[in-house]
Design a protein around this motif. Structure first.
Motif, PDB file in Angstrom:
ATOM      1  N   ASN A   1      -5.322  -9.796  -3.329  1.00  0.00           N
ATOM      2  CA  ASN A   1      -4.979  -8.900  -2.224  1.00  0.00           C
ATOM      3  C   ASN A   1      -4.910  -7.446  -2.682  1.00  0.00           C
ATOM      4  N   LEU A   2      -4.319  -7.226  -3.852  1.00  0.00           N
ATOM      5  CA  LEU A   2      -4.290  -5.864  -4.386  1.00  0.00           C
ATOM      6  C   LEU A   2      -5.703  -5.355  -4.636  1.00  0.00           C
ATOM      7  N   LEU A   3      -6.529  -6.184  -5.258  1.00  0.00           N
ATOM      8  CA  LEU A   3      -7.909  -5.787  -5.532  1.00  0.00           C
ATOM      9  C   LEU A   3      -8.649  -5.504  -4.228  1.00  0.00           C
ATOM     10  N   HIS A   4      -8.408  -6.324  -3.231  1.00  0.00           N
ATOM     11  CA  HIS A   4      -9.023  -6.116  -1.916  1.00  0.00           C
ATOM     12  C   HIS A   4      -8.691  -4.722  -1.392  1.00  0.00           C
ATOM     13  N   SER A   5      -7.414  -4.354  -1.480  1.00  0.00           N
ATOM     14  CA  SER A   5      -7.006  -3.037  -0.988  1.00  0.00           C
ATOM     15  C   SER A   5      -7.629  -1.913  -1.812  1.00  0.00           C
ATOM     16  N   PHE A   6      -7.751  -2.121  -3.131  1.00  0.00           N
ATOM     17  CA  PHE A   6      -8.325  -1.086  -3.986  1.00  0.00           C
ATOM     18  C   PHE A   6      -9.839  -0.962  -3.786  1.00  0.00           C
ATOM     19  N   LEU A   7     -10.491  -2.060  -3.439  1.00  0.00           N
ATOM     20  CA  LEU A   7     -11.920  -1.992  -3.101  1.00  0.00           C
ATOM     21  C   LEU A   7     -12.114  -1.238  -1.790  1.00  0.00           C
ATOM     22  N   ILE A   8     -11.224  -1.456  -0.832  1.00  0.00           N
ATOM     23  CA  ILE A   8     -11.282  -0.706   0.423  1.00  0.00           C
ATOM     24  C   ILE A   8     -11.137   0.789   0.148  1.00  0.00           C
ATOM     25  N   GLU A   9     -10.287   1.130  -0.814  1.00  0.00           N
ATOM     26  CA  GLU A   9     -10.094   2.547  -1.159  1.00  0.00           C
ATOM     27  C   GLU A   9     -11.375   3.210  -1.661  1.00  0.00           C
ATOM     28  N   GLN A  10     -12.319   2.429  -2.148  1.00  0.00           N
ATOM     29  CA  GLN A  10     -13.573   2.982  -2.664  1.00  0.00           C
ATOM     30  C   GLN A  10     -14.528   3.414  -1.550  1.00  0.00           C
ATOM     31  N   ILE A  11     -14.282   2.922  -0.334  1.00  0.00           N
ATOM     32  CA  ILE A  11     -15.199   3.190   0.781  1.00  0.00           C
ATOM     33  C   ILE A  11     -14.996   4.607   1.310  1.00  0.00           C
ATOM     34  N   LYS A  12     -16.057   5.365   1.393  1.00  0.00           N
ATOM     35  CA  LYS A  12     -15.971   6.767   1.802  1.00  0.00           C
ATOM     36  C   LYS A  12     -16.252   6.992   3.281  1.00  0.00           C
ATOM     37  N   ASP A  13     -16.896   6.043   3.919  1.00  0.00           N
ATOM     38  CA  ASP A  13     -17.208   6.167   5.341  1.00  0.00           C
ATOM     39  C   ASP A  13     -16.015   5.710   6.179  1.00  0.00           C
ATOM     40  N   TRP A  14     -15.566   6.552   7.105  1.00  0.00           N
ATOM     41  CA  TRP A  14     -14.374   6.253   7.903  1.00  0.00           C
ATOM     42  C   TRP A  14     -14.509   4.949   8.685  1.00  0.00           C
TER      43      TRP A  14
ATOM     44  N   GLU B   1      -8.509  -2.901   8.783  1.00  0.00           N
ATOM     45  CA  GLU B   1      -7.846  -3.600   9.890  1.00  0.00           C
ATOM     46  C   GLU B   1      -8.155  -5.098   9.890  1.00  0.00           C
ATOM     47  N   GLN B   2      -9.264  -5.468   9.277  1.00  0.00           N
ATOM     48  CA  GLN B   2      -9.544  -6.892   9.079  1.00  0.00           C
ATOM     49  C   GLN B   2      -8.556  -7.483   8.067  1.00  0.00           C
ATOM     50  N   PHE B   3      -8.197  -6.682   7.075  1.00  0.00           N
ATOM     51  CA  PHE B   3      -7.324  -7.120   5.986  1.00  0.00           C
ATOM     52  C   PHE B   3      -5.844  -7.052   6.348  1.00  0.00           C
ATOM     53  N   LEU B   4      -5.461  -6.072   7.155  1.00  0.00           N
ATOM     54  CA  LEU B   4      -4.056  -5.774   7.435  1.00  0.00           C
ATOM     55  C   LEU B   4      -3.222  -6.984   7.874  1.00  0.00           C
ATOM     56  N   PRO B   5      -3.714  -7.853   8.761  1.00  0.00           N
ATOM     57  CA  PRO B   5      -2.886  -8.997   9.175  1.00  0.00           C
ATOM     58  C   PRO B   5      -2.585  -9.997   8.059  1.00  0.00           C
ATOM     59  N   PHE B   6      -3.327  -9.920   6.964  1.00  0.00           N
ATOM     60  CA  PHE B   6      -3.149 -10.861   5.860  1.00  0.00           C
ATOM     61  C   PHE B   6      -2.225 -10.316   4.762  1.00  0.00           C
ATOM     62  N   ILE B   7      -1.792  -9.079   4.900  1.00  0.00           N
ATOM     63  CA  ILE B   7      -0.844  -8.523   3.931  1.00  0.00           C
ATOM     64  C   ILE B   7       0.503  -9.202   4.128  1.00  0.00           C
ATOM     65  N   ASP B   8       1.057  -9.754   3.036  1.00  0.00           N
ATOM     66  CA  ASP B   8       2.283 -10.550   3.172  1.00  0.00           C
ATOM     67  C   ASP B   8       3.407 -10.115   2.236  1.00  0.00           C
TER      68      ASP B   8
ATOM     69  N   THR C   1       5.283  -8.011  10.444  1.00  0.00           N
ATOM     70  CA  THR C   1       6.172  -7.216   9.593  1.00  0.00           C
ATOM     71  C   THR C   1       5.434  -6.135   8.821  1.00  0.00           C
ATOM     72  N   TYR C   2       4.359  -6.494   8.142  1.00  0.00           N
ATOM     73  CA  TYR C   2       3.722  -5.539   7.237  1.00  0.00           C
ATOM     74  C   TYR C   2       2.742  -4.612   7.947  1.00  0.00           C
ATOM     75  N   THR C   3       2.341  -4.984   9.155  1.00  0.00           N
ATOM     76  CA  THR C   3       1.578  -4.042   9.978  1.00  0.00           C
ATOM     77  C   THR C   3       2.507  -2.923  10.438  1.00  0.00           C
ATOM     78  N   ILE C   4       3.711  -3.301  10.882  1.00  0.00           N
ATOM     79  CA  ILE C   4       4.698  -2.288  11.276  1.00  0.00           C
ATOM     80  C   ILE C   4       5.038  -1.410  10.074  1.00  0.00           C
ATOM     81  N   ARG C   5       5.288  -2.045   8.938  1.00  0.00           N
ATOM     82  CA  ARG C   5       5.648  -1.294   7.729  1.00  0.00           C
ATOM     83  C   ARG C   5       4.544  -0.296   7.370  1.00  0.00           C
ATOM     84  N   TYR C   6       3.282  -0.750   7.458  1.00  0.00           N
ATOM     85  CA  TYR C   6       2.190   0.166   7.118  1.00  0.00           C
ATOM     86  C   TYR C   6       2.096   1.308   8.133  1.00  0.00           C
ATOM     87  N   GLY C   7       2.392   1.018   9.392  1.00  0.00           N
ATOM     88  CA  GLY C   7       2.387   2.083  10.395  1.00  0.00           C
ATOM     89  C   GLY C   7       3.416   3.156  10.082  1.00  0.00           C
TER      90      GLY C   7
END
Length: 230
Positions: A71-84, A92-99, A132-138
């Motif tokens: 999950n951490l790697l997933h988030s860090f790979l998303i960080e590499q993407i430059k296109d909005w 947003e595909q990943f966000l519901p799976f953050i636990d 929970t973690y969607t709210i937290r991220y918001g």
């Protein structure tokens, strides 16, 4: 094991695994491999440049992941993407799976900072979620991008409307207001004076602000007087 799981496992540190497991009590310790965040960030950069896009996409689609570090790697790979558009779609595909709080708090793609208008719309929606973690991220989004030049006092009211029994939501709320008190005192202190937060968040905000080096001694004394006695 998948190629990516093997890459992660090769970086495992047993002692760190035991330490990290204790910091995230709401997930199984068996799901923690024990890899430090800097090593995972470096791995994400390397894999993003070396692996075919189709393989990265398969990893993005392989939710839910088995391991915390995936999950951490997933988030860090998303960080590499430059296109909005591509970045926010994958996020947003990943966000519901953050636990857990650790994964939630570490994903901040640089492209998000360049699109604050869109991020504000997203943040307003995320804090109304039932996850929970969607709210937290918001709330984290309001704290990360909207307490400096993009600040508007109405944001303080929006976050105050969040009412939850979840510890990890309430702690992020307190963290947000403590940071707001350090950066936007004149507007933020009104939230505390008007008692717009739950008692727990109210008092935790005061505690965290009084522990901060960014809050003046004078302001700390004002806050102490506003603590709600149970």
């Amino acid at each position: 094991m998948t190629v990516i799981q093997k890459e992660i496992t090769a970086l495992a540190d047993k002692e760190y695994q035991e330490f990290q497991s204790k910091l995230i009590p709401n997930i199984k310790s068996s799901s923690v491999i024990g890899v430090r965040v800097p090593a995972l960030r470096l791995l994400a950069k390397r894999l993003y440049s070396e692996l075919p896009p189709a393989q990265i996409s398969r990893f993005f689609d392989s939710l839910p992941h088995k391991y915390y570090e995936e999950n951490l790697l997933h988030s860090f790979l998303i960080e590499q993407i430059k296109d909005w558009d591509e970045c926010i779609t994958h996020f947003e595909q990943f966000l519901p799976f953050i636990d857990n709080w650790a994964v939630c708090d570490t994903c901040h793609p640089k492209v998000f900072k360049k699109h604050t208008d869109q991020m504000l719309i997203k943040a307003k929606a995320w804090i109304k979620s039932d996850r929970t973690y969607t709210i937290r991220y918001g709330i984290d989004t309001f704290m990360t991008y909207f307490l400096d030049k993009e600040f508007d006092s109405s944001h303080l009211e929006l976050v105050a409307q969040v009412k939850s029994d979840e510890y990890y939501v309430n702690m992020m709320q307190a963290w947000y207001y403590a940071t707001a008190l350090a950066k936007q005192w004149d507007d933020s202190i009104k939230i505390i004076q008007d008692k717009k937060l739950s008692v727990w968040v109210h008092n935790k905000t005061i505690q965290k602000a009084r522990e901060s080096f960014r809050v003046t001694d004078e302001h700390k004394e004002i806050l102490l007087a506003l603590k709600i006695k149970k």
